[in-house]
Design an enzyme around this catalytic site. Sequence first.
Site, PDB file in Angstrom:
ATOM      1  N   CYS A   2       0.873  -1.283   0.143  1.00  0.00           N
ATOM      2  CA  CYS A   2      -0.129   0.029  -0.091  1.00  0.00           C
ATOM      3  C   CYS A   2       0.836   1.275  -0.082  1.00  0.00           C
ATOM      4  O   CYS A   2       2.034   1.413   0.554  1.00  0.00           O
ATOM      5  CB  CYS A   2      -0.983   0.094   1.150  1.00  0.00           C
ATOM      6  SG  CYS A   2      -2.143  -1.178   1.530  1.00  0.00           S
ATOM      7  N   ARG A  27       4.019  -0.539  -4.780  1.00  0.00           N
ATOM      8  CA  ARG A  27       3.640  -0.995  -3.426  1.00  0.00           C
ATOM      9  C   ARG A  27       2.263  -1.555  -3.334  1.00  0.00           C
ATOM     10  O   ARG A  27       1.701  -2.370  -2.245  1.00  0.00           O
ATOM     11  CB  ARG A  27       3.630   0.177  -2.606  1.00  0.00           C
ATOM     12  CG  ARG A  27       4.619   0.920  -2.449  1.00  0.00           C
ATOM     13  CD  ARG A  27       4.718   2.172  -1.431  1.00  0.00           C
ATOM     14  NE  ARG A  27       4.544   1.381   0.004  1.00  0.00           N
ATOM     15  CZ  ARG A  27       5.766   1.258   0.657  1.00  0.00           C
ATOM     16  NH1 ARG A  27       6.774   1.632   0.281  1.00  0.00           N
ATOM     17  NH2 ARG A  27       5.703   0.898   1.730  1.00  0.00           N
ATOM     18  N   TRP A  74      -2.949  -2.765  -1.685  1.00  0.00           N
ATOM     19  CA  TRP A  74      -2.597  -4.252  -1.642  1.00  0.00           C
ATOM     20  C   TRP A  74      -3.422  -4.961  -0.826  1.00  0.00           C
ATOM     21  O   TRP A  74      -3.049  -4.786   0.582  1.00  0.00           O
ATOM     22  CB  TRP A  74      -1.144  -4.480  -1.623  1.00  0.00           C
ATOM     23  CG  TRP A  74      -0.731  -5.824  -1.825  1.00  0.00           C
ATOM     24  CD1 TRP A  74      -0.479  -6.283  -2.904  1.00  0.00           C
ATOM     25  CD2 TRP A  74      -0.444  -6.999  -0.760  1.00  0.00           C
ATOM     26  NE1 TRP A  74      -0.028  -7.809  -2.929  1.00  0.00           N
ATOM     27  CE2 TRP A  74      -0.175  -8.274  -1.682  1.00  0.00           C
ATOM     28  CE3 TRP A  74      -0.845  -7.026   0.685  1.00  0.00           C
ATOM     29  CZ2 TRP A  74      -0.141  -9.287  -0.976  1.00  0.00           C
ATOM     30  CZ3 TRP A  74      -0.504  -8.368   1.317  1.00  0.00           C
ATOM     31  CH2 TRP A  74      -0.244  -9.592   0.403  1.00  0.00           C
ATOM     32  N   ASN A 100      -1.730   2.312   5.702  1.00  0.00           N
ATOM     33  CA  ASN A 100      -1.115   1.060   5.361  1.00  0.00           C
ATOM     34  C   ASN A 100      -0.751   0.033   6.483  1.00  0.00           C
ATOM     35  O   ASN A 100      -0.079   0.775   7.443  1.00  0.00           O
ATOM     36  CB  ASN A 100       0.299   1.582   4.734  1.00  0.00           C
ATOM     37  CG  ASN A 100       1.522   0.544   4.372  1.00  0.00           C
ATOM     38  OD1 ASN A 100       1.000  -0.312   4.404  1.00  0.00           O
ATOM     39  ND2 ASN A 100       2.723   1.147   4.184  1.00  0.00           N
ATOM     40  N   GLY A 101      -0.744  -1.104   6.246  1.00  0.00           N
ATOM     41  CA  GLY A 101      -0.582  -1.887   7.731  1.00  0.00           C
ATOM     42  C   GLY A 101      -1.575  -2.863   7.932  1.00  0.00           C
ATOM     43  O   GLY A 101      -2.657  -2.853   6.987  1.00  0.00           O
ATOM     44  N   GLU A 480      17.003 -18.873  -6.972  1.00  0.00           N
ATOM     45  CA  GLU A 480      16.595 -17.425  -7.348  1.00  0.00           C
ATOM     46  C   GLU A 480      15.978 -17.315  -8.603  1.00  0.00           C
ATOM     47  O   GLU A 480      14.853 -16.698  -9.051  1.00  0.00           O
ATOM     48  CB  GLU A 480      17.884 -16.401  -7.408  1.00  0.00           C
ATOM     49  CG  GLU A 480      17.718 -15.037  -7.801  1.00  0.00           C
ATOM     50  CD  GLU A 480      16.588 -14.374  -7.192  1.00  0.00           C
ATOM     51  OE1 GLU A 480      15.882 -14.725  -6.254  1.00  0.00           O
ATOM     52  OE2 GLU A 480      16.207 -13.241  -7.714  1.00  0.00           O
ATOM     53  N   LYS A 484      12.145 -15.879  -9.620  1.00  0.00           N
ATOM     54  CA  LYS A 484      12.154 -14.982 -10.712  1.00  0.00           C
ATOM     55  C   LYS A 484      11.202 -15.355 -11.817  1.00  0.00           C
ATOM     56  O   LYS A 484      10.244 -14.852 -12.053  1.00  0.00           O
ATOM     57  CB  LYS A 484      13.517 -14.598 -11.385  1.00  0.00           C
ATOM     58  CG  LYS A 484      13.495 -13.153 -11.653  1.00  0.00           C
ATOM     59  CD  LYS A 484      13.896 -12.387 -10.613  1.00  0.00           C
ATOM     60  CE  LYS A 484      13.257 -12.312  -9.325  1.00  0.00           C
ATOM     61  NZ  LYS A 484      13.838 -11.775  -8.138  1.00  0.00           N
ATOM     62  N   GLU A 487       7.437 -15.753 -10.244  1.00  0.00           N
ATOM     63  CA  GLU A 487       6.522 -14.585  -9.641  1.00  0.00           C
ATOM     64  C   GLU A 487       6.124 -13.663 -10.984  1.00  0.00           C
ATOM     65  O   GLU A 487       5.130 -13.072 -10.685  1.00  0.00           O
ATOM     66  CB  GLU A 487       7.494 -13.918  -8.653  1.00  0.00           C
ATOM     67  CG  GLU A 487       8.589 -13.175  -9.329  1.00  0.00           C
ATOM     68  CD  GLU A 487       9.082 -12.130  -8.003  1.00  0.00           C
ATOM     69  OE1 GLU A 487       8.668 -11.789  -7.296  1.00  0.00           O
ATOM     70  OE2 GLU A 487      10.522 -12.068  -8.243  1.00  0.00           O
ATOM     71  N   HIS A 503      15.559 -38.081  -5.511  1.00  0.00           N
ATOM     72  CA  HIS A 503      15.045 -38.706  -4.419  1.00  0.00           C
ATOM     73  C   HIS A 503      13.356 -38.260  -4.356  1.00  0.00           C
ATOM     74  O   HIS A 503      13.152 -38.324  -3.276  1.00  0.00           O
ATOM     75  CB  HIS A 503      15.926 -38.133  -3.222  1.00  0.00           C
ATOM     76  CG  HIS A 503      17.367 -38.519  -3.248  1.00  0.00           C
ATOM     77  ND1 HIS A 503      17.684 -39.666  -2.989  1.00  0.00           N
ATOM     78  CD2 HIS A 503      18.383 -37.913  -3.537  1.00  0.00           C
ATOM     79  CE1 HIS A 503      18.858 -40.060  -2.936  1.00  0.00           C
ATOM     80  NE2 HIS A 503      19.269 -38.965  -3.395  1.00  0.00           N
ATOM     81  N   LYS A 598       5.904  -4.699  -4.286  1.00  0.00           N
ATOM     82  CA  LYS A 598       7.302  -4.696  -3.917  1.00  0.00           C
ATOM     83  C   LYS A 598       7.719  -4.635  -2.458  1.00  0.00           C
ATOM     84  O   LYS A 598       8.609  -5.217  -2.439  1.00  0.00           O
ATOM     85  CB  LYS A 598       7.865  -3.065  -4.789  1.00  0.00           C
ATOM     86  CG  LYS A 598       9.143  -3.148  -4.578  1.00  0.00           C
ATOM     87  CD  LYS A 598      10.024  -3.876  -5.626  1.00  0.00           C
ATOM     88  CE  LYS A 598      11.384  -3.644  -5.858  1.00  0.00           C
ATOM     89  NZ  LYS A 598      12.073  -4.818  -6.490  1.00  0.00           N
TER      90      LYS A 598
HETATM   91  C1  AGP Z   1      11.825 -10.424  -5.566  1.00  0.00           C
HETATM   92  O1  AGP Z   1      11.667 -10.544  -6.889  1.00  0.00           O
HETATM   93  C2  AGP Z   1      10.588 -10.343  -4.491  1.00  0.00           C
HETATM   94  N1  AGP Z   1       9.595  -9.673  -5.295  1.00  0.00           N
HETATM   95  C3  AGP Z   1      10.562 -10.808  -3.131  1.00  0.00           C
HETATM   96  O2  AGP Z   1      11.037 -11.819  -3.055  1.00  0.00           O
HETATM   97  C4  AGP Z   1      11.402  -9.854  -2.360  1.00  0.00           C
HETATM   98  O3  AGP Z   1      12.979 -10.070  -2.591  1.00  0.00           O
HETATM   99  C5  AGP Z   1      11.153 -10.069  -0.835  1.00  0.00           C
HETATM  100  O4  AGP Z   1      10.054  -9.472  -0.671  1.00  0.00           O
HETATM  101  C6  AGP Z   1      12.028  -9.377   0.043  1.00  0.00           C
HETATM  102  O5  AGP Z   1      11.964  -8.026  -0.175  1.00  0.00           O
HETATM  103  P1  AGP Z   1      13.095  -6.866   0.592  1.00  0.00           P
HETATM  104  O6  AGP Z   1      14.535  -7.343  -0.044  1.00  0.00           O
HETATM  105  O7  AGP Z   1      12.864  -5.576   0.371  1.00  0.00           O
HETATM  106  O8  AGP Z   1      13.036  -7.133   2.090  1.00  0.00           O
END
Ligand code: AGP
Length: 603
Positions: A2, A27, A74, A100-101, A480, A484, A487, A503, A598
């Site tokens: 948010c 956000r 969000w 926000n929260g 990672e 990527k 997501e 396994h 984000k």
């Molecule tokens: C990464 O592509 C993400 N969208 C997400 O995993 C992100 O890295 C995670 O939320 C942690 O965020 P930060 O590094 O701002 O703490």
Amino acid sequence: MCGIVGIIGKENTTDILVQGLEKLEYRGYDSAGIFVTGKNKEDHLVKSLGRIADLQSKITPEVQGTVGIGHTRWATHGKPSERNAHPHTSSNHQFILVHNGVIENFEELKQEFLQNKQLEGETDTEIVVQLIEHFAEDGLVTKEAFKKALTVIKGSYAFALIDKNDPDTIYVAKNKSPLLIGLGDGFNVICSDAMAMLAETNHFVEISDGEMVIVKADKVEIEDEKGNVVYRESYEAQFDLSDIGKGTYPYYMLKEIDDQPTVMRRIIREYTNTLGDAVIDKKIIEKLTASDRIYIVACGTSYNAGWVGKAILEKMTNIPVEVHLSSEFGYNMPLLSEKPFFIFLSQSGETADSRQVLVQITELGLPSLTLTNVAGSTLSREADYTLLLHAGPEIAVASTKAYTAQIAVLAVLAKAAGDNKGNQLSLDFDIAHELSVIAAVMETIIDEKMTISQLVEDYLSTTRNAFYIGRGVDYYVSMEASLKLKEISYIQAEGFAAGELKHGTIALIEEGTPVFGIITDQKTAAHTRGNLKEVESRGAHNVVIALASFAKETDQLIIPDVHPLLTPLVSVIPTQLIAYFATLQRGYDVDKPRNLAKSVTVE
Ligand code: AGP
């Protein structure tokens, strides 16, 4: 999660709010709204499901005022809808609030105070604005009613409140969620992130948890919990509007992938001297090298970077390193060593899961260091030490340059600590030179966009799932790479330790399943190739990303050699581009994937 904006004391309030919300869209982007008013002005509340562009299309020319607040959402409590979008108004329409929260005790508050109120939506925020009205009806002035509401609320919040009977003030408070005050000449602004209001000012004041701020056009007054006035210096934002633009790029993610060589060079400038030594605050190195175990705590991509950091730190310092997910660590804290040292990795510096761990370990009196991209962020302010990533603003939800910056800064930290301990591997490691080689190799890979786009077309165009496999650091990069891919392209992707497939998980391999093998380590290259053969025999379509020294002619992507400790910095680049092109080819929004935001400021 948010985004909040607010402004008081300017004529073009509506435009400023909307432009600010556009900057905060990363956000959260499921619904949005603004409220504008002013002395002798009409009130305007405009809300919309969807993105800021949808909100904008509903704003008519008469929506004007001199004070206003805005919000991009969000969803946590209550599905995305116009009704649940902020700002929320109290029953008699006197109070208007953005939040926000998460209010944890909203059900209890409803039962205790609001039995007689008719609620419109399903959000926890609406409970707060009704609560303020309830206390005002008991005879409290707005500031006291707001304060009283804050004393009974449990949870995380950044609030901005307008009393439309007194449109000369925005009341602001925060707990655990970020909020800043921006200072202007004859006007003031509020925002969740400085970049939202950079067009108006680059002077900002931080607010601490528990404080209340009275924002007027010509003054800003901060009060602590006891009502004492707090004086705090403003600071100048370290970036300008050009840093937060897309330039000629179609998406932020592509720009941020391309930024990575520049970021590596910036890290060399910031953290090494002309002799090529790592330059890190001595106090950090003393604390770190005095520890008997390092705990890296992070989420998502930052957590994945932590695993690579572990590999580098252990080799250079001989100190054991554990890597933990913040959301697990907070509630299931492992047995700690006698002299632990904590490293928090967070691009945003605002991640609530990580922050709750920092709060706990600070209470235990344990030393902490935050690596973050955002100066002045919560994790930075609350840890003992901070190292900035210097990656420049990262706006795409999918993190790319923050991942490589985290690894590079961890490598510099490992080098400084290793040298301090007299570790030979560290003493022989010319970090400035090796990172400049990395920057050049990154450029070579980035130039292969057409090849990578074609690979994606050949292997990922119709698949439902995909695997990345590797061993050691190649496994960490696989984690990672798969995060990527899933997501943003919504392909169900998993990163696996190559030797572990047989396994159980190998049962998922079918005719045509794409399997990407990452091979950058001499010790494990032959074994990973063996694992790739096993999946190929079961119908997988393999793609090999290999370092030149261990590559075969038939490998699809060959990466020039770099220092063995730093291979993740280059092997991850094609995987970022694979995710980008897969998303583009499937027609999804690269920068704003569904269900995500984000900065994850709720637990
Ligand atoms: C990464 O592509 C993400 N969208 C997400 O995993 C992100 O890295 C995670 O939320 C942690 O965020 P930060 O590094 O701002 O703490």
